[in-house]
Structures are given as C-alpha cells and as structure tokens.
Design a protein around this motif. Structure first.
Motif, PDB file in Angstrom:
ATOM      1  N   PRO A 114       0.835  -1.208   0.000  1.00 54.79           N
ATOM      2  CA  PRO A 114       0.000   0.000   0.000  1.00 54.79           C
ATOM      3  C   PRO A 114       0.867   1.253   0.000  1.00 54.79           C
ATOM      4  O   PRO A 114       1.884   1.318   0.700  1.00 54.79           O
ATOM      5  N   ASP A 136      -6.328   2.903   2.937  1.00 50.58           N
ATOM      6  CA  ASP A 136      -6.525   1.647   3.653  1.00 50.58           C
ATOM      7  C   ASP A 136      -7.199   0.638   2.743  1.00 50.58           C
ATOM      8  O   ASP A 136      -8.273   0.897   2.191  1.00 50.58           O
ATOM      9  N   LYS A 154      -2.232  -0.766   5.150  1.00 50.67           N
ATOM     10  CA  LYS A 154      -2.061   0.658   4.852  1.00 50.67           C
ATOM     11  C   LYS A 154      -0.583   0.936   4.640  1.00 50.67           C
ATOM     12  O   LYS A 154       0.242   0.020   4.760  1.00 50.67           O
ATOM     13  N   GLU A 155      -0.241   2.192   4.319  1.00 53.36           N
ATOM     14  CA  GLU A 155       1.151   2.548   4.058  1.00 53.36           C
ATOM     15  C   GLU A 155       2.038   2.089   5.213  1.00 53.36           C
ATOM     16  O   GLU A 155       1.731   2.306   6.387  1.00 53.36           O
ATOM     17  N   ASN A 214     -11.281  -0.783  -1.047  1.00 54.97           N
ATOM     18  CA  ASN A 214     -10.919   0.483  -0.424  1.00 54.97           C
ATOM     19  C   ASN A 214     -11.829   0.677   0.777  1.00 54.97           C
ATOM     20  O   ASN A 214     -13.047   0.830   0.625  1.00 54.97           O
ATOM     21  N   ASN A 249     -11.943   3.154   2.799  1.00 52.44           N
ATOM     22  CA  ASN A 249     -12.274   4.559   3.047  1.00 52.44           C
ATOM     23  C   ASN A 249     -13.378   5.053   2.127  1.00 52.44           C
ATOM     24  O   ASN A 249     -13.438   4.677   0.963  1.00 52.44           O
ATOM     25  N   VAL A 265      -7.371   4.642  -2.574  1.00 50.50           N
ATOM     26  CA  VAL A 265      -6.314   3.732  -2.155  1.00 50.50           C
ATOM     27  C   VAL A 265      -5.361   3.575  -3.326  1.00 50.50           C
ATOM     28  O   VAL A 265      -5.784   3.385  -4.469  1.00 50.50           O
TER      29      VAL A 265
END
Length: 250
Positions: free
Chosen positions: A81, A85, A99-100, A118, A120, A125
């Motif tokens: 990522p 998220d 996530k990152e 995704n 969010n 993403v």
C-alpha cells in the motif's frame, strides 16, 4: 531481453528500461491501473515478465470500491500500500486492513479466493500488486502481513521481503529479496545482489534517481541482470525506490 554486453566501470549495459508512460493502462472508473508487464487486456510479447517477476500493477481504487472475490493458484502475491486503507478478505478466513508501511504476502499454492476493497469513503487507495512465480508448486496456501517502521528506510535500504521466514520482512516461496529506500537529494548507496544469477528490477515510487549511468523518474522501471552490484543515487528530495531482486530463470 536486450543489450547483452558486459557491465564496464559502472555503466549498465545488461538492462531493460520501462518508462512510466510506456506502461499498459486500464481505467474502469472505480479502478485505474498501470501495468508494467502484460496483464488482462494489455498484452505485449516483449513485456511478459522479468525473470520470475510476472506482474507489477500500479493501482488506484476509488472510495468504497474494490476487487470482488476471485481465485489465484501457484503464485506468490505481494501487496504494497502507498496511500489509504485496503481491506483484504480471503478463503483462509483472514479479514485484515493494510495501509502505508504494511506489506502483505500470499502464497496462493493449491488455490485461494480473496477480495480487496478500499475501506475509506473519502480517499483513494493506491497500492502495488506484484506477482512472483514460486519455486515450489501446490504448496499449502498461506497469508502473511507485517507493519514496518518507515524510519528504517531513510537513507538506507529497508528489507521488506526475502525467502527466509526468520529474516526481515515477509517471506515467499522464491529466492527473491525486496527493499525500499527513501533518500535525501544526492544520497548514494550500493546494492549488492544476494544470489548469483539473480537480476534486479527497480521501480521508482517518488522522485528521480540514477542507477549506474541510467536516469529514472517517478514510476519508471529498470531491470538489470549479469551484475553483482548497483549504485543508486537520489536526484531529488524524499526520493523513494523499490528494489526487487529475483531469479532470472523461470
């Protein structure tokens, strides 16, 4: 492959350069994807793989959207990522969010189903989806996910994947090593390949670099083989690069 003469005094000759704007592109509305290698409707006989590296997709998934449940087998699948998220579910019973700073690896082996969405409702993403041919077929499917310390890649190469479960990062069924580095402008380092016969595919996540004598910009890719070391220099601030060392023989 092309350019088969030997490396001389840091001049990279055994290489293939994939500029960002030459990649395959698909826009499905909810998904925008750039394909370094042949994938789905993008078929280029000169871009089938780099050694055992089969897929390098640069994906952007819209808010609340994603990939429904779909199958894989006999492939090592790595997700990295970059923003946002990404929710993962699979037939092994895993429900997770990456996530990152996270790295996800799956050995599809005898077969799995999974989905990616995704999570969010208010942001994209962005993630890399990478497929590696395994060195063992029909293994028991497995899932692995870790969170890395992003500070450990500042002006150094942070190992994020290897063949060894005891080593840093996730592990896969292949003699491959992945590293990410985030460098200050003018910072240089040298990468030493771990295994004879392996090559390395570099993919620029942010900024500008020089590898050997070859200049790279954001989202460019460069594959190099028949070498033991590669000098890497950042040409911009906060430049970030992914290095994927992989066997060249399928």
């Amino acid at each position: 492959m092309e350019n088969t003469d030997k490396k001389i005094d840091g001049v990279i000759t055994n290489s293939v350069l994939h500029k960002a704007n030459t990649r395959g592109h698909a826009n499905h509305g909810w998904l925008e994807s750039y394909h370094t290698f042949s994938f789905a409707n993008y078929q280029n006989p000169e871009r089938m793989n780099f050694g055992v590296l089969r897929v390098l997709n640069d994906d952007r998934v819209s808010q609340g959207m994603g990939f429904g449940k779909h199958p894989h087998d006999n492939m090592e699948i790595i997700s990295i990522p970059l923003e946002g998220d990404l929710e993962h579910q699979d037939s092994m019973g895993n429900t997770t969010v990456i996530k990152e700073g996270d790295i996800q690896a799956m050995s599809a082996g005898t077969g799995i189903f999974h989905s990616e969405y995704n999570k969010n409702k208010d942001q994209l993403v962005k993630f890399l989806q990478i497929w590696i041919y395994p060195n063992k077929k029909n293994v028991t499917p497995r899932y692995d996910q870790i969170t890395l310390d992003l500070n450990d890649r500042h002006n150094k190469l942070q190992q994020i994947l290897s063949p060894n479960p005891e080593d840093e990062g996730v592990w896969i069924h292949q003699d491959a090593w992945f590293h990410i580095g985030k460098f200050d402008n003018d910072f240089s380092t040298v990468y030493e390949l771990k295994k004879p016969g392996n090559g390395i595919y570099a993919f620029v996540l942010k900024g500008d670099f020089t590898l050997g004598n070859i200049a790279l910009n954001e989202r460019d890719g460069l594959g190099i083989w028949d070498t033991n070391t590669i000098k890497i220099t950042a040409n911009s601030a906060n430049a970030e690069i992914l290095l994927m060392e992989v066997p060249m023989q399928l």
